[in-house]
Scaffold this motif. Structure first.
Motif, PDB file in Angstrom:
ATOM      1  N   ALA A  70       0.831  -1.210   0.000  1.00  0.00           N
ATOM      2  CA  ALA A  70       0.000   0.000   0.000  1.00  0.00           C
ATOM      3  C   ALA A  70       0.861   1.253   0.000  1.00  0.00           C
ATOM      4  N   ALA A  71       1.944   1.241   0.750  1.00  0.00           N
ATOM      5  CA  ALA A  71       2.828   2.410   0.819  1.00  0.00           C
ATOM      6  C   ALA A  71       3.471   2.693  -0.538  1.00  0.00           C
ATOM      7  N   VAL A  72       3.925   1.638  -1.222  1.00  0.00           N
ATOM      8  CA  VAL A  72       4.523   1.807  -2.553  1.00  0.00           C
ATOM      9  C   VAL A  72       3.488   2.343  -3.531  1.00  0.00           C
ATOM     10  N   LEU A  73       2.304   1.762  -3.494  1.00  0.00           N
ATOM     11  CA  LEU A  73       1.243   2.186  -4.407  1.00  0.00           C
ATOM     12  C   LEU A  73       0.822   3.630  -4.154  1.00  0.00           C
ATOM     13  N   HIS A  74       0.612   4.002  -2.902  1.00  0.00           N
ATOM     14  CA  HIS A  74       0.178   5.365  -2.567  1.00  0.00           C
ATOM     15  C   HIS A  74       1.225   6.394  -2.999  1.00  0.00           C
ATOM     16  N   ALA A  75       2.497   6.113  -2.716  1.00  0.00           N
ATOM     17  CA  ALA A  75       3.557   7.059  -3.075  1.00  0.00           C
ATOM     18  C   ALA A  75       3.630   7.242  -4.591  1.00  0.00           C
ATOM     19  N   THR A  76       3.541   6.139  -5.324  1.00  0.00           N
ATOM     20  CA  THR A  76       3.613   6.213  -6.783  1.00  0.00           C
ATOM     21  C   THR A  76       2.387   6.911  -7.364  1.00  0.00           C
ATOM     22  N   ALA A  77       1.213   6.590  -6.859  1.00  0.00           N
ATOM     23  CA  ALA A  77      -0.019   7.208  -7.363  1.00  0.00           C
ATOM     24  C   ALA A  77      -0.033   8.714  -7.104  1.00  0.00           C
ATOM     25  N   MET A  78       0.409   9.133  -5.937  1.00  0.00           N
ATOM     26  CA  MET A  78       0.459  10.563  -5.621  1.00  0.00           C
ATOM     27  C   MET A  78       1.486  11.267  -6.502  1.00  0.00           C
ATOM     28  N   ARG A  79       2.648  10.664  -6.665  1.00  0.00           N
ATOM     29  CA  ARG A  79       3.705  11.258  -7.480  1.00  0.00           C
ATOM     30  C   ARG A  79       3.278  11.413  -8.936  1.00  0.00           C
ATOM     31  N   ASP A  80       2.573  10.405  -9.466  1.00  0.00           N
ATOM     32  CA  ASP A  80       2.188  10.409 -10.878  1.00  0.00           C
ATOM     33  C   ASP A  80       0.862  11.116 -11.155  1.00  0.00           C
ATOM     34  N   GLY A  81       0.200  11.613 -10.117  1.00  0.00           N
ATOM     35  CA  GLY A  81      -1.070  12.314 -10.314  1.00  0.00           C
ATOM     36  C   GLY A  81      -2.198  11.407 -10.777  1.00  0.00           C
ATOM     37  N   PHE A  82      -2.246  10.209 -10.222  1.00  0.00           N
ATOM     38  CA  PHE A  82      -3.298   9.241 -10.559  1.00  0.00           C
ATOM     39  C   PHE A  82      -4.647   9.824 -10.160  1.00  0.00           C
ATOM     40  N   ARG A  83      -5.613   9.798 -11.075  1.00  0.00           N
ATOM     41  CA  ARG A  83      -6.932  10.393 -10.826  1.00  0.00           C
ATOM     42  C   ARG A  83      -7.932   9.348 -10.344  1.00  0.00           C
ATOM     43  N   PRO A  84      -8.842   9.726  -9.452  1.00  0.00           N
ATOM     44  CA  PRO A  84      -9.860   8.789  -8.977  1.00  0.00           C
ATOM     45  C   PRO A  84     -10.826   8.389 -10.100  1.00  0.00           C
ATOM     46  N   ALA A  85     -11.271   7.160 -10.065  1.00  0.00           N
ATOM     47  CA  ALA A  85     -12.272   6.655 -11.007  1.00  0.00           C
ATOM     48  C   ALA A  85     -13.603   6.604 -10.278  1.00  0.00           C
ATOM     49  N   THR A  86     -14.640   7.183 -10.872  1.00  0.00           N
ATOM     50  CA  THR A  86     -15.946   7.198 -10.209  1.00  0.00           C
ATOM     51  C   THR A  86     -16.916   6.195 -10.809  1.00  0.00           C
ATOM     52  N   GLY A  87     -16.664   5.751 -12.017  1.00  0.00           N
ATOM     53  CA  GLY A  87     -17.563   4.804 -12.685  1.00  0.00           C
ATOM     54  C   GLY A  87     -16.969   3.418 -12.727  1.00  0.00           C
ATOM     55  N   PRO A  88     -17.637   2.499 -13.406  1.00  0.00           N
ATOM     56  CA  PRO A  88     -17.108   1.142 -13.537  1.00  0.00           C
ATOM     57  C   PRO A  88     -15.843   1.127 -14.389  1.00  0.00           C
ATOM     58  N   VAL A  89     -14.878   0.279 -14.011  1.00  0.00           N
ATOM     59  CA  VAL A  89     -13.582   0.222 -14.698  1.00  0.00           C
ATOM     60  C   VAL A  89     -13.180  -1.216 -15.007  1.00  0.00           C
ATOM     61  N   ARG A  90     -12.255  -1.339 -15.945  1.00  0.00           N
ATOM     62  CA  ARG A  90     -11.572  -2.600 -16.252  1.00  0.00           C
ATOM     63  C   ARG A  90     -10.127  -2.419 -15.790  1.00  0.00           C
ATOM     64  N   MET A  91      -9.610  -3.400 -15.084  1.00  0.00           N
ATOM     65  CA  MET A  91      -8.238  -3.323 -14.551  1.00  0.00           C
ATOM     66  C   MET A  91      -7.365  -4.346 -15.266  1.00  0.00           C
ATOM     67  N   THR A  92      -6.164  -3.919 -15.654  1.00  0.00           N
ATOM     68  CA  THR A  92      -5.182  -4.823 -16.228  1.00  0.00           C
ATOM     69  C   THR A  92      -3.911  -4.749 -15.387  1.00  0.00           C
ATOM     70  N   PHE A  93      -3.441  -5.908 -14.956  1.00  0.00           N
ATOM     71  CA  PHE A  93      -2.208  -6.015 -14.181  1.00  0.00           C
ATOM     72  C   PHE A  93      -1.187  -6.719 -15.058  1.00  0.00           C
ATOM     73  N   ARG A  94      -0.126  -6.010 -15.413  1.00  0.00           N
ATOM     74  CA  ARG A  94       0.925  -6.574 -16.259  1.00  0.00           C
ATOM     75  C   ARG A  94       2.184  -6.732 -15.408  1.00  0.00           C
ATOM     76  N   PHE A  95       2.517  -7.971 -15.109  1.00  0.00           N
ATOM     77  CA  PHE A  95       3.692  -8.276 -14.303  1.00  0.00           C
ATOM     78  C   PHE A  95       4.888  -8.417 -15.239  1.00  0.00           C
ATOM     79  N   ILE A  96       5.832  -7.498 -15.136  1.00  0.00           N
ATOM     80  CA  ILE A  96       7.054  -7.570 -15.936  1.00  0.00           C
ATOM     81  C   ILE A  96       8.103  -8.224 -15.057  1.00  0.00           C
ATOM     82  N   ARG A  97       8.665  -9.315 -15.547  1.00  0.00           N
ATOM     83  CA  ARG A  97       9.609 -10.065 -14.729  1.00  0.00           C
ATOM     84  C   ARG A  97      10.954 -10.172 -15.417  1.00  0.00           C
ATOM     85  N   PRO A  98      12.029 -10.244 -14.626  1.00  0.00           N
ATOM     86  CA  PRO A  98      13.385 -10.180 -15.187  1.00  0.00           C
ATOM     87  C   PRO A  98      13.937 -11.498 -15.711  1.00  0.00           C
TER      88      PRO A  98
END
Length: 157
Positions: A69-97
């Motif tokens: 949560a701490a990593v996500l909050h810091a990144t979202a605040m830094r990048d200016g992530f905007r709140p979503a008020t309606g229904p959304v589709r989420m995509t999680f792309r795991f990039i691995r080394p």
């Protein structure tokens, strides 16, 4: 760059919300699509502690959730992530080394839950139920030497 994809998709069953109270959305600036990139996330130890199969003590799991949560909050605040008020589709792309085999559902289950819960607690999503998040897709992609989680939030039509 070599790219290998392993798709995994979970969607809400049609009619799953019938008979329930419907949500009315207030007008807000249009959120077509936005992306949140969490570099170096999740580290294998964190993913293991968040996984439902990662037999860890509840206190270690809670600490892992707070860390995510701490990593996500810091990144979202830094990048200016905007709140979503309606229904959304989420995509999680795991990039691995590495090209090693992974179990995508074990990786995605714990991490995606922690990320979704953090987005709700932070006020970026109204809720993570099937009315507000209509589809969740997870994929694993190889990119030499890079570990990241790319979260894409798209407005559902």
């Amino acid at each position: 760059m070599t790219e290998r994809r392993t798709p995994y998709c979970v969607t809400a069953a049609p009619g799953a919300t019938e008979g329930r109270k419907t949500t009315t959305y207030t007008s807000a600036p249009s959120l077509r699509s936005q992306t949140l990139i969490l570099e170096g996330f999740p580290q294998p130890e964190l993913a293991r502690e968040l996984s439902p199969n990662g037999r860890v003590h509840w206190a270690r799991r809670a600490k892992a959730r707070k860390s995510a949560a701490a990593v996500l909050h810091a990144t979202a605040m830094r990048d200016g992530f905007r709140p979503a008020t309606g229904p959304v589709r989420m995509t999680f792309r795991f990039i691995r080394p590495t090209l090693g085999r992974i179990d995508i559902d074990n990786l995605s289950t714990g991490v995606t839950k922690a990320v979704l819960d953090s987005l709700v607690r932070g006020g970026w999503l109204v809720d993570d139920d099937s009315t507000h998040v209509v589809a969740v897709t997870a994929e694993a992609v190889y990119e030499k030497g890079r570990r990241a989680l790319v979260v894409t939030v798209e407005e559902a039509a």
